[in-house]
Design an enzyme around this catalytic site. Structure first.
Site, short mmCIF file in Angstrom:
data_model
loop_
_atom_site.label_atom_id
_atom_site.label_comp_id
_atom_site.label_asym_id
_atom_site.label_seq_id
_atom_site.Cartn_x
_atom_site.Cartn_y
_atom_site.Cartn_z
N ALA A 80 0.86 -1.18 0.00
CA ALA A 80 0.00 0.00 0.00
C ALA A 80 0.89 1.24 0.00
CB ALA A 80 -0.88 0.03 1.25
N THR A 121 -6.40 -1.08 8.18
CA THR A 121 -6.05 -0.18 9.26
C THR A 121 -7.27 0.23 10.08
OG1 THR A 121 -5.25 2.08 9.68
CG2 THR A 121 -6.22 1.68 7.54
N ASP A 122 -7.02 0.58 11.34
CA ASP A 122 -8.12 1.11 12.18
C ASP A 122 -8.58 2.49 11.70
OD1 ASP A 122 -5.88 2.57 13.00
OD2 ASP A 122 -6.09 2.09 15.13
N GLU A 123 -7.77 3.13 10.85
CA GLU A 123 -8.13 4.49 10.41
C GLU A 123 -9.39 4.52 9.55
OE1 GLU A 123 -5.11 6.94 8.81
OE2 GLU A 123 -3.58 6.22 10.20
N TYR A 148 -5.41 8.78 2.40
CA TYR A 148 -4.89 7.44 2.70
C TYR A 148 -6.00 6.54 3.26
CZ TYR A 148 -3.01 3.74 5.66
OH TYR A 148 -2.79 2.53 6.28
N LYS A 152 -7.91 3.07 1.84
CA LYS A 152 -7.89 1.79 2.56
C LYS A 152 -9.34 1.32 2.81
CE LYS A 152 -4.91 -0.34 3.87
NZ LYS A 152 -4.07 -1.39 3.19
N ALA A 272 -3.15 18.45 8.51
CA ALA A 272 -4.52 18.81 8.10
C ALA A 272 -5.45 17.63 8.38
CB ALA A 272 -4.55 19.16 6.62
P1 NAD Z 1 5.19 0.65 4.15
O1 NAD Z 1 4.94 1.93 3.43
O2 NAD Z 1 6.32 0.55 5.09
O3 NAD Z 1 5.38 -0.53 3.08
C1 NAD Z 1 4.59 -0.63 1.92
C2 NAD Z 1 5.30 -1.58 0.96
O4 NAD Z 1 4.46 -1.74 -0.19
C3 NAD Z 1 6.65 -1.03 0.45
O5 NAD Z 1 7.63 -2.05 0.49
C4 NAD Z 1 6.36 -0.62 -0.98
O6 NAD Z 1 7.48 -0.72 -1.84
C5 NAD Z 1 5.25 -1.60 -1.36
N1 NAD Z 1 4.39 -1.10 -2.44
C6 NAD Z 1 3.81 0.12 -2.52
N2 NAD Z 1 3.11 0.21 -3.66
C7 NAD Z 1 3.23 -0.98 -4.30
C8 NAD Z 1 2.73 -1.51 -5.52
N3 NAD Z 1 1.94 -0.77 -6.34
N4 NAD Z 1 3.04 -2.77 -5.86
C9 NAD Z 1 3.85 -3.53 -5.06
N5 NAD Z 1 4.36 -3.07 -3.90
C10 NAD Z 1 4.06 -1.82 -3.53
O7 NAD Z 1 3.81 0.28 4.85
P2 NAD Z 1 3.55 -0.47 6.23
O8 NAD Z 1 3.53 0.51 7.33
O9 NAD Z 1 4.41 -1.65 6.31
O10 NAD Z 1 2.03 -0.93 5.99
C11 NAD Z 1 1.76 -2.19 5.36
C12 NAD Z 1 0.27 -2.41 5.34
O11 NAD Z 1 -0.24 -2.40 6.66
C13 NAD Z 1 -0.52 -1.33 4.59
O12 NAD Z 1 -1.56 -1.95 3.88
C14 NAD Z 1 -1.07 -0.43 5.69
O13 NAD Z 1 -2.27 0.17 5.28
C15 NAD Z 1 -1.29 -1.45 6.78
N6 NAD Z 1 -1.25 -0.96 8.16
C16 NAD Z 1 -0.17 -0.25 8.60
C17 NAD Z 1 -0.11 0.13 9.94
C18 NAD Z 1 1.08 0.88 10.50
O14 NAD Z 1 1.08 1.25 11.65
N7 NAD Z 1 2.14 1.11 9.74
C19 NAD Z 1 -1.17 -0.19 10.79
C20 NAD Z 1 -2.27 -0.89 10.30
C21 NAD Z 1 -2.29 -1.28 8.99
O1 DAU Z 2 -3.54 3.50 12.81
C1 DAU Z 2 -2.88 2.78 11.83
C2 DAU Z 2 -2.10 3.72 10.93
O2 DAU Z 2 -0.98 4.15 11.68
C3 DAU Z 2 -1.67 3.07 9.62
O3 DAU Z 2 -2.80 2.78 8.85
C4 DAU Z 2 -0.74 4.00 8.82
O4 DAU Z 2 -0.25 3.32 7.67
C5 DAU Z 2 0.41 4.39 9.71
O5 DAU Z 2 1.25 5.32 9.03
C6 DAU Z 2 -0.11 5.01 11.00
O6 DAU Z 2 -0.78 6.26 10.72
P1 DAU Z 2 -0.55 7.57 11.62
O7 DAU Z 2 -0.88 8.74 10.80
O8 DAU Z 2 -1.20 7.41 12.95
O9 DAU Z 2 1.06 7.41 11.86
P2 DAU Z 2 2.24 8.47 11.87
O10 DAU Z 2 3.45 7.70 12.28
O11 DAU Z 2 2.32 9.25 10.62
O12 DAU Z 2 1.83 9.46 13.04
C7 DAU Z 2 1.52 8.99 14.35
C8 DAU Z 2 1.05 10.19 15.17
O13 DAU Z 2 2.17 11.07 15.38
C9 DAU Z 2 0.00 11.04 14.49
O14 DAU Z 2 -0.86 11.55 15.49
C10 DAU Z 2 0.78 12.17 13.84
C11 DAU Z 2 1.90 12.38 14.83
N1 DAU Z 2 3.19 12.86 14.30
C12 DAU Z 2 3.72 12.24 13.21
C13 DAU Z 2 4.97 12.63 12.74
C14 DAU Z 2 5.58 11.97 11.51
C15 DAU Z 2 3.88 13.86 14.99
O15 DAU Z 2 3.41 14.42 15.99
N2 DAU Z 2 5.12 14.23 14.54
C16 DAU Z 2 5.69 13.65 13.43
O16 DAU Z 2 6.83 14.03 13.06
#
Ligand code: NAD
Ligand code: DAU
Length: 332
Positions: A80, A121-123, A148, A152, A272
């Site tokens: 994603a 995601t929970d979002e 985003y 999702k 935002a």
């Molecule tokens: P990430 O951005 O670290 O990794 C995404 C990966 O997908 C990368 O390796 C990227 O190269 C690959 N990718 C992107 N577009 C692609 C495409 N078109 N074809 C093939 N590969 C592609 O993301 P993450 O944080 O590891 O999240 C992974 C999944 O988990 C996502 O679906 C995200 O919505 C979900 N998720 C993330 C979190 C979180 O806290 N990070 C929480 C809940 C759910």
């Molecule tokens: O809840 C699951 C989601 O968590 C996933 O679906 C997303 O892929 C993942 O990126 C994450 O989303 P958030 O927007 O919550 O994560 P992020 O790490 O970008 O930010 C976490 C919190 O911290 C959010 O409230 C924004 C804040 N933040 C973020 C950054 C990068 C800051 O205060 N300072 C920062 O520099």
């Protein structure tokens, strides 16, 4: 032994899953990853070649996807565009990958009758007030806020439609915020850790009062394996580890664990449409499928994560300057 096709397996959570599968099962993993700015081949270093294969490609490339799906017993779909801040700057790749890419995978698993697990995601549920006693459950209405999270949510709905209309054997999980090794430095926790390592002050959006519900990426992986093995087709499972904390307290803890004064951070321009609070009720997963998280101690998990970034500068340093330049342009 099953053959798993893991999309996005060079990203943060997908690579943690590949490591988890190799350590805890005898499944074979084929990673399909486009290696966007967020993917890193080095996140799979050290995994045995006879257990993990790597294919660079796009999940929206239908012929490639069909070939790979035809050879798999199950698809675990992590790929994603994942960062909210990027989606506010340029939403288009979020539609291409999260919507069209998921559609492309669904058509392939439909044609070859392959089991599908969709990572979400929970979002998708929007946000909660700080004092709301409710947490998200599987029956909370969808109400996404950002480009985003709306893509999702759209991908989740496609999966549900392909289950009902075409009998695709799919499950969905919606997880809260992950932390751990291999997370890109654009995200909150690794950004602040690597800032401190670079002598830059951590940056908190707005007043730093937003709450996220933290879970270690390895616990996310064990939950996904549990759903793959025992989940009921067509069902959604929420994944969370009761880890609610506000952003300010997370930054203060990082500063303390890294030997810095606890007020050595800056408040910067807010995101935002910034979601205020996420909180997961994972009762269904725990009671129906018997899953429990292993990383109960957030402070210990965070200390281990700090050590990992300290020891793996070569992994994150190439992305750090470009990431900080992107934020600097927006006053963040
Ligand atoms: P990430 O951005 O670290 O990794 C995404 C990966 O997908 C990368 O390796 C990227 O190269 C690959 N990718 C992107 N577009 C692609 C495409 N078109 N074809 C093939 N590969 C592609 O993301 P993450 O944080 O590891 O999240 C992974 C999944 O988990 C996502 O679906 C995200 O919505 C979900 N998720 C993330 C979190 C979180 O806290 N990070 C929480 C809940 C759910
Ligand atoms: O809840 C699951 C989601 O968590 C996933 O679906 C997303 O892929 C993942 O990126 C994450 O989303 P958030 O927007 O919550 O994560 P992020 O790490 O970008 O930010 C976490 C919190 O911290 C959010 O409230 C924004 C804040 N933040 C973020 C950054 C990068 C800051 O205060 N300072 C920062 O520099």
């Amino acid at each position: 032994m099953a053959r798993l096709l893991v999309t996005g397996g060079a990203g943060f959570i997908g690579s943690n899953f590949a490591h988890h599968v190799v350590a805890h099962t005898d499944h074979h993993v084929t990673v399909l990853d486009k290696l966007t700015y967020a993917g890193n081949r080095a996140s799979l270093d050290g995994l045995p070649e006879d257990r993990v294969a790597f294919v660079q490609g796009d999940i929206a490339d239908a012929p490639l996807v069909e070939d790979l799906v035809a050879d798999a017993d199950a698809v675990v779909h992590y790929a994603a565009e994942s960062h909210n801040d990027n989606s506010l700057h340029d939403p288009r790749p979020f539609l291409d990958t999260n919507i069209v890419g998921t559609y492309t995978l669904l058509e392939a698993v439909r044609k070859h009758d392959v089991r599908f697990h969709h990572i979400s995601t929970d979002e998708v549920y929007g946000d909660l007030e700080l004092d709301d006693p409710q947490r998200f459950t599987e029956s909370t209405p969808y109400n996404p806020s950002s480009p985003y999270s709306s893509t999702k949510a759209g991908s989740d709905l496609l999966v549900r439609a392909w289950v009902r209309s075409f009998g695709v054997r799919a499950t969905i999980s919606n997880c809260s915020n992950n932390y751990g090794p291999y997370q890109h430095v654009e995200k909150f926790i690794p950004r602040q850790i690597t800032n401190v390592l670079r002598g830059i002050r951590p940056k908190l959006y707005g007043a730093g009062r937003n709450v996220r519900d933290w879970i270690h990426a390895d616990d996310h992986s064990s939950a996904v394996l549990t759903i793959l093995e025992k989940g009921r087709i067509g069902e959604t499972y929420l994944i969370g580890a009761d880890g609610e904390r506000d952003n300010r307290s997370v930054v203060e803890l990082i500063l303390r664990l890294m030997g810095q004064p606890q007020d050595a951070y800056d408040l910067v321009t807010d995101r935002a449409g910034h979601d205020l609070r996420y909180a997961i009720d994972s009762t269904k997963l725990r009671t129906e499928l018997g899953w429990t998280p292993r990383y109960a101690d957030f402070e210990k998990g965070l200390a281990d994560t700090i050590d990992w970034y300290r020891e793996h500068e070569a992994w994150w340093a190439p992305s750090k300057d470009a990431t900080e330049a992107f934020y600097a342009e927006k006053g963040q």
